[in-house]
Every structure is written in C-alpha cells, then in structure tokens.
Design an enzyme around this catalytic site. Structure first.
Site, mmCIF file in Angstrom:
data_model
loop_
_atom_site.group_PDB
_atom_site.id
_atom_site.type_symbol
_atom_site.label_atom_id
_atom_site.label_comp_id
_atom_site.label_asym_id
_atom_site.label_seq_id
_atom_site.Cartn_x
_atom_site.Cartn_y
_atom_site.Cartn_z
ATOM 1 N N HIS A 76 -7.185 -4.926 10.303
ATOM 2 C CA HIS A 76 -6.926 -4.701 8.870
ATOM 3 C C HIS A 76 -5.635 -5.392 8.431
ATOM 4 O O HIS A 76 -4.708 -5.593 9.214
ATOM 5 C CB HIS A 76 -6.950 -3.213 8.502
ATOM 6 C CG HIS A 76 -5.764 -2.413 8.927
ATOM 7 N ND1 HIS A 76 -5.818 -1.057 9.127
ATOM 8 C CD2 HIS A 76 -4.469 -2.741 9.185
ATOM 9 C CE1 HIS A 76 -4.631 -0.608 9.477
ATOM 10 N NE2 HIS A 76 -3.808 -1.601 9.514
ATOM 11 N N ASN A 131 -7.335 -3.030 14.496
ATOM 12 C CA ASN A 131 -8.740 -3.283 14.124
ATOM 13 C C ASN A 131 -8.878 -4.473 13.169
ATOM 14 O O ASN A 131 -9.940 -4.694 12.604
ATOM 15 C CB ASN A 131 -9.362 -2.036 13.486
ATOM 16 C CG ASN A 131 -8.677 -1.641 12.176
ATOM 17 O OD1 ASN A 131 -7.696 -2.254 11.775
ATOM 18 N ND2 ASN A 131 -9.194 -0.615 11.532
ATOM 19 N N ASP A 147 0.807 -1.221 0.000
ATOM 20 C CA ASP A 147 0.000 0.000 0.000
ATOM 21 C C ASP A 147 0.842 1.273 0.000
ATOM 22 O O ASP A 147 2.063 1.229 0.178
ATOM 23 C CB ASP A 147 -0.967 -0.001 1.204
ATOM 24 C CG ASP A 147 -0.292 -0.458 2.496
ATOM 25 O OD1 ASP A 147 0.953 -0.359 2.603
ATOM 26 O OD2 ASP A 147 -1.004 -0.914 3.399
ATOM 27 N N GLU A 155 -9.836 -2.017 5.594
ATOM 28 C CA GLU A 155 -10.438 -1.747 6.900
ATOM 29 C C GLU A 155 -11.698 -2.601 7.121
ATOM 30 O O GLU A 155 -12.276 -3.125 6.163
ATOM 31 C CB GLU A 155 -10.823 -0.262 6.967
ATOM 32 C CG GLU A 155 -9.647 0.698 6.782
ATOM 33 C CD GLU A 155 -8.737 0.796 7.999
ATOM 34 O OE1 GLU A 155 -8.478 -0.225 8.656
ATOM 35 O OE2 GLU A 155 -8.271 1.913 8.288
HETATM 36 P P1 PGA Z 1 2.184 -1.575 12.630
HETATM 37 O O1 PGA Z 1 1.022 -1.573 11.563
HETATM 38 O O2 PGA Z 1 3.163 -2.597 12.165
HETATM 39 O O3 PGA Z 1 2.750 -0.191 12.579
HETATM 40 O O4 PGA Z 1 1.576 -1.923 13.944
HETATM 41 C C1 PGA Z 1 0.487 -2.797 11.156
HETATM 42 C C2 PGA Z 1 -0.624 -2.544 10.189
HETATM 43 O O5 PGA Z 1 -1.339 -1.533 10.355
HETATM 44 O O6 PGA Z 1 -0.800 -3.334 9.257
#
Ligand code: PGA
Length: 261
Positions: A138, A136, A67, A143
């Site tokens: 994702h 959450n 992404d 999302e």
């Molecule tokens: P993080 O993000 O590694 O910064 O916790 C993980 C994600 O949002 O996929």
C-alpha cells in the site's frame, strides 16, 4: 522508476532529506506531500537539523499529508496530526495554516474528502510527495485491490495493515479500522514521488512495486506509470530485486545533474 539502493536505513533517510532540502532551496514556495509511519522519522529529524544548523527555510512551504485515522482527534497520540506536530511541524518555521492533514473527525467526511482534493488543487498541486510502502504494497492507506485511479476518500484498512500497525495501540479496540487517505490518482498527480523503504519486511512489496506488473494487488506498482518516481531502498528492502546490478549500473553512469549526492 529511478531506483537508488543504499546500505543502511540511515543513508536512505539522509538521501531522502537531501532531496527535500534541495527542492526547498530551489523552490522556497513548494508544496510538499508528507507521510507518517516509522520510515520517514529519521528523514524528519534530518530536516529539523538542517533547519536549525543550516537555516533550511520552511516559511513559504505548504504541506499536505497523505492520510489520517477516522475518529482520532488531533490530540490523540496515535493520530497523524499528533505525529506531524511532534516529529516535524513544531520544530521548523512552517507558518500556521500552511499544513494540511485530512481531518478524521470531520462531521461530513465525504464532503471533507472533496475539500481536501480542492485544497491541493488550489495550492497548485504537490511538487514532491514522500511515501512509505506497506508490507502489502500500500501507499498512503490505499490497500490491495483498490482502484489505481482513486481520489481522497474513506477507506477500510486490511487485516494485514491492522496487524502491522497493532503495536502502536494498547488494545485492538483502540485501533481504528477506517482512514481518510489521498487516493492513488491523487498521489500520481504529484510532480515527483519519493518512496522510502527499509527492512526485509518490505522486500516483497518493493519487488512488486518496481519489477512486478502494474496491478491493484500492489497499489505502489501504479507508480510505474508516474513520470518521475524515485525509490530509495536499503539493501534489506532491495534484497529481492532481480535487477540489482542494473540499478547500480544506472547509478554509476548518471550525469552530474542527475545525481542527488
Ligand atoms: P511504516 O509504514 O513506515 O511504519 O513501515 C509504511 C506505510 O505503511 O506506508
């Protein structure tokens, strides 16, 4: 799902790096799906170390990132182009042109999404997809409540994700609300998915991903339908799993070829 639990984030990262390194040695022309965020940082450091000290070779590897933020140019310190360049690409021998990250500044973003999907197909598909998981649930920036069959597209971040990532930006105004992300359907076509998770803030999402129903309320739960997903979690992220003893039992009884270490 294959569930591997380790005591510390360090062990999680080193095991993740070992899985990547094993693939590179077995299939030098592999296609890697890469992730950003805090979680894979230590894994990338280990890959750099393996490249420098053990000649781990990236010269025939192709990469696709999950992404990118819409509107952040590649030189922006919070862009995922910048992140990948600083944390992996400039330290290893990936040839120019072999790395792909969605272009959040493409003049025609919708067309760019189709082109990105086409580039993955043209490369023969992703062999190994690295993933973090949001608090959450994702994966990529898919999302909750989004389609579990989605393809690469422009998505709007949830308030929860904006909150979780706010500390990366000096002001809320600087933080993009829109992203381009591989879809859940895109991710599910990878040959092998590896989800890394560490810290108590991920424990609800990890439980929902592994033991919850397959539901768009936890996009990562779609990986229950994937033929080969490995979750590597530290004990804090795994703390809410009901079947902890079962996962440890399975790991103790793996055949030699089923083990990574
Ligand atoms: P993080 O993000 O590694 O910064 O916790 C993980 C994600 O949002 O996929």
């Amino acid at each position: 799902m294959e569930v591997i639990i380790r005591d510390t984030v360090e062990e999680v990262s080193l095991l993740g790096a070992q899985v990547v390194a094993q693939l590179l040695r077995q299939k030098p022309q592999c296609v890697l799906g890469l992730a950003t965020g805090r979680t894979p940082l230590r894994l990338y450091r280990e890959l750099i170390r393996l490249h420098e000290k053990e000649k781990l070779d990236f010269s025939q590897v192709t990469t696709f990132n999950l992404d990118e933020y819409v509107g952040l140019p590649p030189g922006h310190p919070q862009s995922y182009h910048f992140y990948m360049r600083e944390n992996l690409f400039r330290h290893v021998n990936l040839p120019p042109g072999s790395t792909h990250i969605p272009d959040g500044c493409a003049p025609d973003l919708r067309f760019h999404c189709f082109e990105y999907e086409e580039a993955i197909r043209a490369a023969g598909g992703i062999d190994l997809q690295l993933l973090g998981i949001g608090s959450n649930g994702h994966i990529g920036f898919n999302e909750p409540t989004g389609s579990l069959n989605s393809r690469t597209w422009i998505k709007i971040l949830s308030e929860k994700t904006l909150h979780d990532n706010a500390s990366h930006f000096a002001t809320p105004e600087e933080q993009p609300r829109h992203v381009v992300t591989m879809g859940i359907g895109t991710i599910r076509e990878a040959g092998h998915c590896i989800v890394l998770a560490s810290g108590a803030q991920k424990s609800n999402a990890v439980k929902a991903m592994i033991e919850g129903p397959v539901s768009s309320m936890c996009p990562a739960s779609a990986l229950q339908l994937h033929p080969r997903t490995t979750v590597i979690a530290d004990s804090d992220a795994a703390a809410r799993l009901d079947q902890l003893e079962h996962y440890r039992w399975i790991e103790q009884h793996k055949l030699g070829w089923q083990k990574y270490s």
